[in-house]
Design a protein around this motif. Sequence first.
Motif, short mmCIF file in Angstrom:
data_model
loop_
_atom_site.label_atom_id
_atom_site.label_comp_id
_atom_site.label_asym_id
_atom_site.label_seq_id
_atom_site.Cartn_x
_atom_site.Cartn_y
_atom_site.Cartn_z
N GLU A 230 168.22 47.55 93.94
CA GLU A 230 169.32 46.27 93.95
C GLU A 230 167.83 45.56 94.06
N HIS A 231 167.00 44.83 94.44
CA HIS A 231 165.88 44.58 94.54
C HIS A 231 165.02 44.50 93.73
N GLU A 232 164.62 45.43 92.94
CA GLU A 232 163.76 45.64 91.64
C GLU A 232 164.56 45.14 90.64
N LEU A 233 166.04 45.33 89.90
CA LEU A 233 166.67 45.36 89.65
C LEU A 233 166.47 43.53 89.08
N TRP A 234 166.58 42.89 90.15
CA TRP A 234 167.09 41.48 89.87
C TRP A 234 165.40 41.02 89.90
N TRP A 235 164.70 41.38 90.74
CA TRP A 235 163.57 40.44 90.20
C TRP A 235 162.77 40.73 88.47
N ALA A 236 163.30 42.17 88.05
CA ALA A 236 162.99 42.84 86.51
C ALA A 236 163.88 41.62 85.87
N ASN A 237 165.00 41.43 85.99
CA ASN A 237 165.78 40.53 85.70
C ASN A 237 164.96 39.03 85.20
N LEU A 238 164.73 38.80 86.85
CA LEU A 238 164.51 37.07 86.36
C LEU A 238 163.15 36.77 85.79
N TRP A 239 162.29 38.18 85.82
CA TRP A 239 161.02 37.93 85.63
C TRP A 239 161.01 38.19 83.31
#
Length: 264
Positions: A230-239
């Motif tokens: 979840e954390h990695e996906l959130w950051w990937a979407n943000l970036w």
Amino acid sequence: MMDSDDKGRVSVQIQDGTATLVLENQRQFNALTRNMCLQLVEILTDLSTQSEVKVIVLRGAGGNFCAGIAIDQMDRVLFDRDADGALMNHFDLVDRALTGCPQTTIAVVEGNCFGGAWQLASACEIQFASDEVKLAITPAKIGLVFPRPGIERLVRTVGESRAKYLLYSGARIPASEALSWGMFTRMFPSASLDEELAALLGALKGNSPYSITRTREAIGRFGRAQTDVEHELWWANLWDENGENPQLAEGRQAFLERRVPRYQ
């Protein structure tokens, strides 16, 4: 319903995108009454929906920040009952309203900061304090347990040993020590406190709302229970969003043209 014998109030002034909330109960050094808690929750809930308000400043009237919970109102503030008899802690509701604000929140702390006042200030994102501030966390002196949000935030801020010292003893500590322990963001001479606040408000007004909002979300996620995926996906979407956001394009163009950026 307001209490007829409760004279405390919270005033609000909105100017240039900044809402300034002033605790007004000078007879008790701005200690919080039930009415003041109800007003704070109502005001903060309303401000949270106002997109034109970018910053909320919380301070006290008459040169004092706050003296915690008014002693004659403690039952009404911390141990109230709703219509069904369920226990209500109005101070926790104020804390939740502050921490839930989508705007930048700033506490301006001067004079007395006693009892639950530090918890109130620490619920804001930034704390500017006077170097003459008087700080003590005093629930043990009256047989009270400090509210859960205050205890947990204090331990995160100063560590377990210092939190125990502050809560067990109720001792007043020097302003400089409170700053070195991280209990305030920055500290200034009393005479320059408003000037420093104005400088911060100017910086916030000129910076990217997108950057501030997304940074707030990122910091808010830090340490929160979540899976690595979840954390990695959130950051990937943000970036992915970050590189395409119009405010980045405007900020870069303004830098190259040596002008002030015009963020929407």
